[in-house]
Motif scaffolding. Sequence first.
Motif, PDB file in Angstrom:
ATOM      1  N   PRO A 142      53.152   6.569   8.314  1.00 48.98           N
ATOM      2  CA  PRO A 142      51.891   6.072   7.744  1.00 48.98           C
ATOM      3  C   PRO A 142      52.125   5.162   6.555  1.00 48.98           C
ATOM      4  CG  PRO A 142      51.872   8.481   8.029  1.00 48.98           C
ATOM      5  CD  PRO A 142      53.283   8.027   8.195  1.00 48.98           C
ATOM      6  N   ASP A 143      51.228   4.210   6.414  1.00 43.94           N
ATOM      7  CA  ASP A 143      51.181   3.362   5.219  1.00 43.94           C
ATOM      8  C   ASP A 143      50.413   4.135   4.154  1.00 43.94           C
ATOM      9  OD1 ASP A 143      50.736   1.524   3.233  1.00 43.94           O
ATOM     10  OD2 ASP A 143      50.011  -0.058   4.553  1.00 43.94           O
ATOM     11  N   THR A 144      51.111   4.580   3.120  1.00 45.38           N
ATOM     12  CA  THR A 144      50.478   5.441   2.123  1.00 45.38           C
ATOM     13  C   THR A 144      49.448   4.702   1.281  1.00 45.38           C
ATOM     14  OG1 THR A 144      52.317   5.030   0.601  1.00 45.38           O
ATOM     15  CG2 THR A 144      52.445   6.999   1.997  1.00 45.38           C
ATOM     16  N   THR A 145      49.416   3.379   1.380  1.00 42.44           N
ATOM     17  CA  THR A 145      48.395   2.625   0.647  1.00 42.44           C
ATOM     18  C   THR A 145      47.131   2.421   1.477  1.00 42.44           C
ATOM     19  OG1 THR A 145      49.162   0.431   1.377  1.00 42.44           O
ATOM     20  CG2 THR A 145      50.229   1.392  -0.560  1.00 42.44           C
ATOM     21  N   ALA A 146      47.170   2.776   2.758  1.00 47.20           N
ATOM     22  CA  ALA A 146      46.020   2.569   3.630  1.00 47.20           C
ATOM     23  C   ALA A 146      44.917   3.570   3.291  1.00 47.20           C
ATOM     24  CB  ALA A 146      46.428   2.711   5.096  1.00 47.20           C
ATOM     25  N   HIS A 147      43.692   3.079   3.173  1.00 46.31           N
ATOM     26  CA  HIS A 147      42.565   3.947   2.837  1.00 46.31           C
ATOM     27  C   HIS A 147      42.416   5.062   3.864  1.00 46.31           C
ATOM     28  CE1 HIS A 147      38.585   5.278   1.628  1.00 46.31           C
ATOM     29  NE2 HIS A 147      38.196   5.140   2.887  1.00 46.31           N
ATOM     30  N   ALA A 148      42.587   4.754   5.155  1.00 43.93           N
ATOM     31  CA  ALA A 148      42.390   5.760   6.203  1.00 43.93           C
ATOM     32  C   ALA A 148      43.409   6.889   6.070  1.00 43.93           C
ATOM     33  CB  ALA A 148      42.494   5.104   7.581  1.00 43.93           C
ATOM     34  N   PHE A 149      44.662   6.557   5.742  1.00 43.49           N
ATOM     35  CA  PHE A 149      45.649   7.626   5.582  1.00 43.49           C
ATOM     36  C   PHE A 149      45.345   8.475   4.360  1.00 43.49           C
ATOM     37  CE2 PHE A 149      49.522   9.268   3.594  1.00 43.49           C
ATOM     38  CZ  PHE A 149      49.893  10.172   4.580  1.00 43.49           C
ATOM     39  N   LEU A 164      55.058  11.343  10.143  1.00 44.77           N
ATOM     40  CA  LEU A 164      54.123  12.129  10.936  1.00 44.77           C
ATOM     41  C   LEU A 164      54.690  12.288  12.337  1.00 44.77           C
ATOM     42  CD1 LEU A 164      51.362  13.503  11.373  1.00 44.77           C
ATOM     43  CD2 LEU A 164      50.399  11.221  11.806  1.00 44.77           C
ATOM     44  N   TYR A 165      54.972  13.524  12.725  1.00 46.02           N
ATOM     45  CA  TYR A 165      55.473  13.818  14.069  1.00 46.02           C
ATOM     46  C   TYR A 165      54.312  14.350  14.905  1.00 46.02           C
ATOM     47  CZ  TYR A 165      60.150  13.479  12.031  1.00 46.02           C
ATOM     48  OH  TYR A 165      61.278  13.022  11.387  1.00 46.02           O
ATOM     49  N   VAL A 166      54.177  13.808  16.102  1.00 49.19           N
ATOM     50  CA  VAL A 166      53.134  14.258  17.029  1.00 49.19           C
ATOM     51  C   VAL A 166      53.795  14.533  18.376  1.00 49.19           C
ATOM     52  CG1 VAL A 166      50.935  13.747  18.131  1.00 49.19           C
ATOM     53  CG2 VAL A 166      51.429  12.807  15.859  1.00 49.19           C
ATOM     54  N   GLN A 167      53.669  15.755  18.856  1.00 50.60           N
ATOM     55  CA  GLN A 167      54.206  16.146  20.164  1.00 50.60           C
ATOM     56  C   GLN A 167      53.048  16.361  21.126  1.00 50.60           C
ATOM     57  OE1 GLN A 167      57.505  19.212  20.613  1.00 50.60           O
ATOM     58  NE2 GLN A 167      55.813  20.269  21.622  1.00 50.60           N
ATOM     59  N   SER A 168      53.232  15.976  22.388  1.00 53.16           N
ATOM     60  CA  SER A 168      52.125  16.069  23.337  1.00 53.16           C
ATOM     61  C   SER A 168      52.642  16.103  24.764  1.00 53.16           C
ATOM     62  CB  SER A 168      51.178  14.878  23.169  1.00 53.16           C
ATOM     63  OG  SER A 168      51.901  13.666  23.328  1.00 53.16           O
ATOM     64  N   ARG A 169      51.822  16.671  25.646  1.00 52.64           N
ATOM     65  CA  ARG A 169      52.121  16.645  27.079  1.00 52.64           C
ATOM     66  C   ARG A 169      51.811  15.278  27.665  1.00 52.64           C
ATOM     67  NH1 ARG A 169      49.000  20.592  28.583  1.00 52.64           N
ATOM     68  NH2 ARG A 169      50.623  22.186  28.362  1.00 52.64           N
ATOM     69  N   THR A 170      50.777  14.633  27.146  1.00 56.28           N
ATOM     70  CA  THR A 170      50.359  13.308  27.599  1.00 56.28           C
ATOM     71  C   THR A 170      51.004  12.247  26.725  1.00 56.28           C
ATOM     72  OG1 THR A 170      48.221  14.243  28.249  1.00 56.28           O
ATOM     73  CG2 THR A 170      48.343  11.844  28.033  1.00 56.28           C
ATOM     74  N   ARG A 171      51.457  11.161  27.349  1.00 57.26           N
ATOM     75  CA  ARG A 171      52.020  10.070  26.548  1.00 57.26           C
ATOM     76  C   ARG A 171      50.894   9.397  25.773  1.00 57.26           C
ATOM     77  NH1 ARG A 171      56.900   7.225  26.865  1.00 57.26           N
ATOM     78  NH2 ARG A 171      56.842   5.326  25.587  1.00 57.26           N
ATOM     79  N   PRO A 172      51.009   9.304  24.449  1.00 54.37           N
ATOM     80  CA  PRO A 172      49.924   8.738  23.631  1.00 54.37           C
ATOM     81  C   PRO A 172      50.016   7.223  23.532  1.00 54.37           C
ATOM     82  CG  PRO A 172      51.646   9.535  22.204  1.00 54.37           C
ATOM     83  CD  PRO A 172      52.109   9.814  23.609  1.00 54.37           C
ATOM     84  N   SER A 173      48.959   6.647  22.993  1.00 57.42           N
ATOM     85  CA  SER A 173      48.943   5.222  22.647  1.00 57.42           C
ATOM     86  C   SER A 173      48.519   5.102  21.194  1.00 57.42           C
ATOM     87  CB  SER A 173      47.963   4.459  23.542  1.00 57.42           C
ATOM     88  OG  SER A 173      47.842   3.115  23.099  1.00 57.42           O
ATOM     89  N   TRP A 174      49.356   4.450  20.393  1.00 53.61           N
ATOM     90  CA  TRP A 174      49.082   4.298  18.966  1.00 53.61           C
ATOM     91  C   TRP A 174      48.791   2.853  18.600  1.00 53.61           C
ATOM     92  CZ3 TRP A 174      48.239   8.992  17.651  1.00 53.61           C
ATOM     93  CH2 TRP A 174      49.035  10.039  18.119  1.00 53.61           C
ATOM     94  N   ASP A 175      48.532   1.994  19.582  1.00 53.99           N
ATOM     95  CA  ASP A 175      48.327   0.577  19.305  1.00 53.99           C
ATOM     96  C   ASP A 175      47.172   0.322  18.345  1.00 53.99           C
ATOM     97  OD1 ASP A 175      50.386   0.113  21.045  1.00 53.99           O
ATOM     98  OD2 ASP A 175      49.104  -0.443  22.740  1.00 53.99           O
ATOM     99  N   HIS A 176      46.177   1.201  18.356  1.00 50.37           N
ATOM    100  CA  HIS A 176      44.992   0.995  17.529  1.00 50.37           C
ATOM    101  C   HIS A 176      45.227   1.351  16.063  1.00 50.37           C
ATOM    102  CE1 HIS A 176      45.111   5.195  18.625  1.00 50.37           C
ATOM    103  NE2 HIS A 176      44.218   5.477  17.687  1.00 50.37           N
ATOM    104  N   LEU A 177      46.420   1.862  15.729  1.00 51.11           N
ATOM    105  CA  LEU A 177      46.709   2.287  14.361  1.00 51.11           C
ATOM    106  C   LEU A 177      47.518   1.245  13.584  1.00 51.11           C
ATOM    107  CD1 LEU A 177      47.536   6.101  14.711  1.00 51.11           C
ATOM    108  CD2 LEU A 177      45.355   5.003  14.156  1.00 51.11           C
ATOM    109  N   ASP A 178      47.366  -0.022  13.950  1.00 54.29           N
ATOM    110  CA  ASP A 178      48.145  -1.078  13.292  1.00 54.29           C
ATOM    111  C   ASP A 178      47.997  -1.040  11.771  1.00 54.29           C
ATOM    112  OD1 ASP A 178      49.281  -2.067  15.526  1.00 54.29           O
ATOM    113  OD2 ASP A 178      47.859  -3.699  15.829  1.00 54.29           O
ATOM    114  N   GLY A 179      46.777  -0.909  11.277  1.00 50.65           N
ATOM    115  CA  GLY A 179      46.566  -0.904   9.839  1.00 50.65           C
ATOM    116  C   GLY A 179      46.873   0.417   9.179  1.00 50.65           C
ATOM    117  N   TYR A 180      47.146   1.425   9.984  1.00 49.85           N
ATOM    118  CA  TYR A 180      47.397   2.785   9.489  1.00 49.85           C
ATOM    119  C   TYR A 180      48.890   3.017   9.271  1.00 49.85           C
ATOM    120  CZ  TYR A 180      46.535   7.877   9.309  1.00 49.85           C
ATOM    121  OH  TYR A 180      46.433   9.191   8.928  1.00 49.85           O
ATOM    122  N   LEU A 181      49.724   2.361  10.090  1.00 49.49           N
ATOM    123  CA  LEU A 181      51.160   2.589  10.076  1.00 49.49           C
ATOM    124  C   LEU A 181      51.881   1.442   9.372  1.00 49.49           C
ATOM    125  CD1 LEU A 181      51.649   3.794  13.770  1.00 49.49           C
ATOM    126  CD2 LEU A 181      51.222   5.193  11.727  1.00 49.49           C
TER     127      LEU A 181
END
Length: 229
Positions: free
Chosen positions: A8-15, A61-78
């Motif tokens: 995560p980008d620690t300066t991002a408001h969402a984070f 941030l570690y995220v484990q899942s059975r389904t393969r995720p998509s994080w493309d929408h988190l550009d401004g978050y990461l």
Amino acid sequence: MYLSRLTPDTTAHAFRRDHCDLHQMHRTIMSGFPDTTAGTPARTHHAVLWRLDPARTGFTLYVQSRTRPSWDHLDGYLSRPAEVRDLSPLLDALQPGQSFAFRLMGNPTKRLRLEDQGDPDRVSRRDNRYPILKPEAQITWLIKQGAKHGFAIPADTGDRPDVAVTSFPRLTGLQSGQRLNKLTVSPVRYDGHLIITDRDAFIEAVANGVGPAKSYGCGLLSLAPPHRN
């Protein structure tokens, strides 16, 4: 199973918002997975577990899942592109007797039964979950979890359980619904070694998590090669 490594980008408001509110963090993480139409909650359906680890600068941030995720929408978050790894080769190779270094953010709790102190013939009971605060009792909780989930904690050179516990500040959040519910989690990080005793039970524990508060950053069991003294 898939393991995502997010920075995560620690300066991002969402984070910053998520870091202060467990439920908001949960919502952000679940945004990486498709909605479900079945009655099973989405976190359970996708077997999502997560843990926020302090890093040298910022957090991982570690995220484990059975389904393969998509994080493309988190550009401004990461602050860097997400990394996603397939855990199938690791899980397929697990066998009883293998030793691993591990990390677990747990939520060690106990249930206390409250009884109405009035009329003994009308005792009203409800189960309540309370955090376990003493380090020795926290380790005992983990050992009991291991007995249920196919692993054991070996002894170190001093004949003590080979695990260290680190307490973290209490985490809170607000869960919306018909009314706002305050969430409170008292996390404890376990770092040490374990030995697999039951392959099937252990794989289930890795996939589905250990202990309560799995939606809120607890339960993810991470494995690494054992440390050599």
